[in-house]
Enzyme design. Structure first.
Site, mmCIF file in Angstrom:
data_model
loop_
_atom_site.group_PDB
_atom_site.id
_atom_site.type_symbol
_atom_site.label_atom_id
_atom_site.label_comp_id
_atom_site.label_asym_id
_atom_site.label_seq_id
_atom_site.Cartn_x
_atom_site.Cartn_y
_atom_site.Cartn_z
ATOM 1 N N ASN A 94 0.819 -1.202 0.000
ATOM 2 C CA ASN A 94 0.000 0.000 0.000
ATOM 3 C C ASN A 94 0.864 1.268 0.000
ATOM 4 O OD1 ASN A 94 0.353 -1.643 2.337
ATOM 5 N ND2 ASN A 94 -0.596 -0.072 3.590
ATOM 6 N N THR A 97 -1.925 8.108 1.195
ATOM 7 C CA THR A 97 -1.511 9.506 1.366
ATOM 8 C C THR A 97 -0.940 9.686 2.775
ATOM 9 O OG1 THR A 97 -3.311 10.103 -0.118
ATOM 10 C CG2 THR A 97 -2.380 11.879 1.203
ATOM 11 N N CYS A 279 -7.540 4.651 -5.036
ATOM 12 C CA CYS A 279 -6.417 5.243 -5.784
ATOM 13 C C CYS A 279 -6.633 6.610 -6.422
ATOM 14 C CB CYS A 279 -5.955 4.256 -6.832
ATOM 15 S SG CYS A 279 -5.277 2.772 -6.054
HETATM 16 P P1 NAD Z 1 -3.744 -3.313 -0.172
HETATM 17 O O1 NAD Z 1 -3.744 -2.435 1.021
HETATM 18 O O2 NAD Z 1 -4.967 -4.095 -0.534
HETATM 19 O O3 NAD Z 1 -2.565 -4.394 -0.028
HETATM 20 C C1 NAD Z 1 -1.270 -4.074 0.353
HETATM 21 C C2 NAD Z 1 -0.742 -5.205 1.244
HETATM 22 O O4 NAD Z 1 0.648 -4.989 1.498
HETATM 23 C C3 NAD Z 1 -1.407 -5.290 2.627
HETATM 24 O O5 NAD Z 1 -2.013 -6.565 2.788
HETATM 25 C C4 NAD Z 1 -0.260 -5.060 3.604
HETATM 26 O O6 NAD Z 1 -0.376 -5.832 4.801
HETATM 27 C C5 NAD Z 1 0.932 -5.503 2.801
HETATM 28 N N1 NAD Z 1 2.226 -4.966 3.254
HETATM 29 C C6 NAD Z 1 2.530 -3.675 3.559
HETATM 30 N N2 NAD Z 1 3.828 -3.595 3.899
HETATM 31 C C7 NAD Z 1 4.344 -4.845 3.824
HETATM 32 C C8 NAD Z 1 5.642 -5.388 4.065
HETATM 33 N N3 NAD Z 1 6.660 -4.633 4.411
HETATM 34 N N4 NAD Z 1 5.818 -6.722 3.911
HETATM 35 C C9 NAD Z 1 4.791 -7.515 3.545
HETATM 36 N N5 NAD Z 1 3.555 -7.049 3.280
HETATM 37 C C10 NAD Z 1 3.324 -5.727 3.425
HETATM 38 O O7 NAD Z 1 -3.295 -2.406 -1.381
HETATM 39 P P2 NAD Z 1 -3.644 -2.592 -2.950
HETATM 40 O O8 NAD Z 1 -4.998 -2.078 -3.228
HETATM 41 O O9 NAD Z 1 -3.283 -3.963 -3.354
HETATM 42 O O10 NAD Z 1 -2.627 -1.545 -3.588
HETATM 43 C C11 NAD Z 1 -1.246 -1.805 -3.625
HETATM 44 C C12 NAD Z 1 -0.612 -0.796 -4.565
HETATM 45 O O11 NAD Z 1 -1.117 -0.986 -5.888
HETATM 46 C C13 NAD Z 1 -0.883 0.663 -4.210
HETATM 47 O O12 NAD Z 1 0.267 1.417 -4.528
HETATM 48 C C14 NAD Z 1 -2.006 1.043 -5.152
HETATM 49 O O13 NAD Z 1 -1.987 2.424 -5.461
HETATM 50 C C15 NAD Z 1 -1.671 0.238 -6.388
HETATM 51 N N6 NAD Z 1 -2.818 -0.097 -7.248
HETATM 52 C C16 NAD Z 1 -3.993 -0.506 -6.686
HETATM 53 C C17 NAD Z 1 -5.060 -0.878 -7.515
HETATM 54 C C18 NAD Z 1 -6.362 -1.341 -6.937
HETATM 55 O O14 NAD Z 1 -7.277 -1.566 -7.709
HETATM 56 N N7 NAD Z 1 -6.508 -1.496 -5.633
HETATM 57 C C19 NAD Z 1 -4.895 -0.861 -8.899
HETATM 58 C C20 NAD Z 1 -3.669 -0.459 -9.433
HETATM 59 C C21 NAD Z 1 -2.639 -0.091 -8.592
HETATM 60 C C1 UGA Z 2 -9.045 2.724 -11.258
HETATM 61 C C2 UGA Z 2 -8.572 2.679 -12.711
HETATM 62 O O1 UGA Z 2 -9.703 2.484 -13.558
HETATM 63 C C3 UGA Z 2 -7.556 1.555 -12.926
HETATM 64 O O2 UGA Z 2 -7.055 1.595 -14.250
HETATM 65 C C4 UGA Z 2 -6.407 1.727 -11.937
HETATM 66 O O3 UGA Z 2 -5.486 0.659 -12.069
HETATM 67 C C5 UGA Z 2 -6.941 1.750 -10.527
HETATM 68 O O4 UGA Z 2 -7.919 2.838 -10.397
HETATM 69 C C6 UGA Z 2 -5.897 2.023 -9.482
HETATM 70 O O5 UGA Z 2 -4.830 2.520 -9.789
HETATM 71 O O6 UGA Z 2 -6.238 1.725 -8.343
HETATM 72 P P1 UGA Z 2 -10.802 1.373 -9.811
HETATM 73 O O7 UGA Z 2 -10.625 2.491 -8.844
HETATM 74 O O8 UGA Z 2 -10.680 -0.007 -9.300
HETATM 75 O O9 UGA Z 2 -9.734 1.510 -11.002
HETATM 76 O O10 UGA Z 2 -12.223 1.466 -10.509
HETATM 77 P P2 UGA Z 2 -12.849 2.411 -11.644
HETATM 78 O O11 UGA Z 2 -13.659 1.575 -12.520
HETATM 79 O O12 UGA Z 2 -11.827 3.259 -12.283
HETATM 80 O O13 UGA Z 2 -13.839 3.314 -10.804
HETATM 81 C C7 UGA Z 2 -13.384 4.311 -9.908
HETATM 82 C C8 UGA Z 2 -14.556 5.128 -9.429
HETATM 83 O O14 UGA Z 2 -15.077 5.939 -10.477
HETATM 84 C C9 UGA Z 2 -15.734 4.298 -8.916
HETATM 85 O O15 UGA Z 2 -16.286 4.897 -7.773
HETATM 86 C C10 UGA Z 2 -16.713 4.329 -10.073
HETATM 87 O O16 UGA Z 2 -18.046 4.140 -9.679
HETATM 88 C C11 UGA Z 2 -16.479 5.728 -10.590
HETATM 89 N N1 UGA Z 2 -16.861 5.876 -12.022
HETATM 90 C C12 UGA Z 2 -16.210 5.183 -12.989
HETATM 91 C C13 UGA Z 2 -17.880 6.754 -12.356
HETATM 92 O O17 UGA Z 2 -18.486 7.417 -11.472
HETATM 93 N N2 UGA Z 2 -18.214 6.911 -13.678
HETATM 94 C C14 UGA Z 2 -17.576 6.231 -14.668
HETATM 95 O O18 UGA Z 2 -17.932 6.425 -15.854
HETATM 96 C C15 UGA Z 2 -16.555 5.344 -14.316
#
Ligand code: NAD
Ligand code: UGA
Length: 472
Positions: A94, A97, A279
């Site tokens: 993770n 912010t 994100c």
């Molecule tokens: P998350 O909070 O679901 O998972 C992160 C995990 O990392 C947690 O389970 C935590 O316990 C573990 N962790 C933290 N520090 C650690 C350490 N030192 N050793 C081992 N484990 C550790 O987060 P996420 O949603 O998977 O997001 C991870 C990253 O990917 C973020 O930078 C996010 O911005 C990015 N990202 C997220 C999404 C999404 O859809 N959630 C999509 C694209 C990119």
């Molecule tokens: C978003 C991006 O779409 C991914 O490409 C990216 O990898 C990810 O963030 C990330 O970095 O975490 P996600 O947040 O999972 O993915 O879902 P989205 O489908 O993008 O929706 C985000 C928010 O926007 C939701 O609350 C959704 O309801 C809203 N949304 C989306 C709208 O209100 N209108 C739309 O037309 C599309």
């Protein structure tokens, strides 16, 4: 020559690490994939014999976990051992912010990434390719490299490292589909052999022309920029929905009209209750911080506007509900349909439902919440108060049955576009609500004629006709 990767360790078993590694394991049976996490409960849940109980709900995920787990996909807390075994390590932790110190409220907190880099520095053996999978501020690879380099200097060992940026673009709710059919895979780095090694993995299922190679800083910045552009589209259309409601225009018609222009495109133009998810907000604020840091206040202000509009829009919806219910919701029951930030996920991080529910609780409403995937404990954490079934002002309760949550309500507020809400029997609803009852559709998923025929008042997002036909 590129050395084929045989053993991967992914640090972080979250929404990205879990599904991404599951798909890699499925597509690359020749590679051992180990996902590690400091959160032992999360690892226990990933190892639950019933794959329907793994910690993350994503369509299609549990079936692949069932296929690969214990074969070439493993979840464990033995971070040290799996780092030592790996020739490629994904950092997928993770990056929220920062809440205090320099850059609080905007900059990304890199403390978890730093811990990972130190763990890799201490426990890796031989040559290791370290891949940034987390979304990171541009130039973070420099931090990782200097931590890894520091370990070489202090230990004088034979360890060597390459650092690559390989941001993830999956969206929750469609993670598996996005991972299997990505629009592109982005790999940024300095060493071609390391980039080749990572490309080879993706080439098991991704066509070569979709694998983009860039310098490492472009890759880091492209991820933040992609999220900023996507979120910007939502704030743009949400701003127009407010104008539609004032002028008689319909935001769906406006979206269709502008989306037919190939230069604009039709996707990501659905006006809703405001974007949520872990994100968008954090990544834009990170971009704002970086712009300020590099002395570009105009750039920072431009992107900050996207977040400000989103905050304003979420409050606009709660205010509107209060206004329609004769200016007060104190002691009134409001059924909240959907708490996750979008459909097909149990994730509630930054969900619009949180802010809107908080506003309504503050106004004294009694909230009756339903969500097919979000549980009571999660809602308690998000609303920072426990559920209560005493029907006291400013309290909430959760209901497993949709119609139980609607029973006796003065209003129904749809906040997540779950499919089952599209099938609601409005005639049945009309008999169990307290009239005159309102239906607020913030996702435009309801057939308003059916609601209207059932004798209920109806409002939907961005509909300029709300004022005229829906008895304001
Ligand atoms: P998350 O909070 O679901 O998972 C992160 C995990 O990392 C947690 O389970 C935590 O316990 C573990 N962790 C933290 N520090 C650690 C350490 N030192 N050793 C081992 N484990 C550790 O987060 P996420 O949603 O998977 O997001 C991870 C990253 O990917 C973020 O930078 C996010 O911005 C990015 N990202 C997220 C999404 C999404 O859809 N959630 C999509 C694209 C990119
Ligand atoms: C978003 C991006 O779409 C991914 O490409 C990216 O990898 C990810 O963030 C990330 O970095 O975490 P996600 O947040 O999972 O993915 O879902 P989205 O489908 O993008 O929706 C985000 C928010 O926007 C939701 O609350 C959704 O309801 C809203 N949304 C989306 C709208 O209100 N209108 C739309 O037309 C599309």
């Amino acid at each position: 020559m590129t050395k084929a990767i045989k053993n991967i360790c992914c640090i972080g078993a979250g929404y990205v690490g879990g599904p991404t590694m599951t798909v890699i394991a499925d597509k690359c049976p020749q590679i051992e994939v180990n996902v590690v996490d400091i959160n032992e409960d999360r690892i226990l849940a990933w190892n639950n014999p019933d794959t329907d109980k793994i910690p993350i709900f994503e369509p299609g995920l549990s079936e692949i976990v069932k296929r690969c787990r214990g074969v070439n996909l493993h979840f464990s807390s033995d971070i040290k051992k799996q780092i030592a075994n790996a020739d490629m390590i994904f950092i997928s932790v993770n990056t929220p912010t920062k809440t205090k110190g320099t850059g609080a409220g905007k900059a990304s907190d890199l403390k978890w990434v730093e811990v990972c880099a130190r763990q890799v520095a201490s426990h890796s053996i031989g040559h290791t390719i370290v891949v940034e999978k987390s979304t990171l501020p541009v130039r973070t690879a420099e931090v990782i490299k200097s931590i890894l380099q520091g370990s070489l200097n202090s230990q004088g060992s034979s360890k060597t490292f390459d650092v690559l940026s390989n941001p993830e673009f999956l969206a929750e709710g469609s993670a598996i589909e996005d991972l299997i059919n990505p629009d592109r895979v982005l790999i940024g780095g300095e060493n071609d052999l390391a980039i080749d090694a990572l490309s080879e993995i993706y080439l098991n299922w991704v066509p070569k022309n979709k694998i983009l190679r860039t310098n490492i800083w472009s890759s880091e910045l492209a991820k933040l920029t992609a999220n900023a552009f996507l979120a910007q589209r939502i704030s743009s259309i949400n701003s127009i929905s407010a104008l539609c409601e004032e002028t008689g225009a319909d935001v769906r018609e406006v979206a269709r009209a502008i989306g037919s222009d190939k230069r604009i495109g039709s996707r990501f133009l659905a006006s809703g209750p405001g974007f949520g998810g872990s994100c968008f907000k954090k990544d834009i604020l990170n971009l704002v911080y970086l712009s300020e840091f590099f002395g570009l206040p105009e750039v920072a202000n431009f992107w900050e506007g996207v977040v400000k509009l989103n905050d304003w829009h979420q409050h606009r919806i709660s205010k509107l509900v209060v206004k329609k219910l004769f200016g007060t919701v104190s002691g009134k029951k409001i059924s909240i349909l959907g708490f996750s930030f979008k459909a097909n996920t149990n994730d509630t991080r930054e969900s619009a439902a949180i802010k809107i529910c908080e506003d309504l609780l503050e106004e004294g409403a009694i909230l009756r919440i339903h969500d097919p995937k979000v549980n009571q404990g999660q809602i308690s954490n998000d609303l920072k108060c426990k559920s209560n079934n005493n029907n006291e002002e400013g309290t909430w309760n959760i209901y497993d049955d949709l119609y139980d949550s609607i029973n006796g309500s003065d209003a129904i507020l749809i906040l997540t576009e779950w499919n089952e809400y599209k099938q609601i029997n409005w005639q049945k609803v009309a008999k169990i609500v307290r009239n005159p009852a309102w239906v607020f559709d913030s996702r435009s998923i309801i057939d308003y004629e059916k609601v209207f025929k059932a004798g209920l008042c109806f409002w939907r997002i961005g509909d300029g006709l709300n004022k005229k036909i829906f008895k304001s």
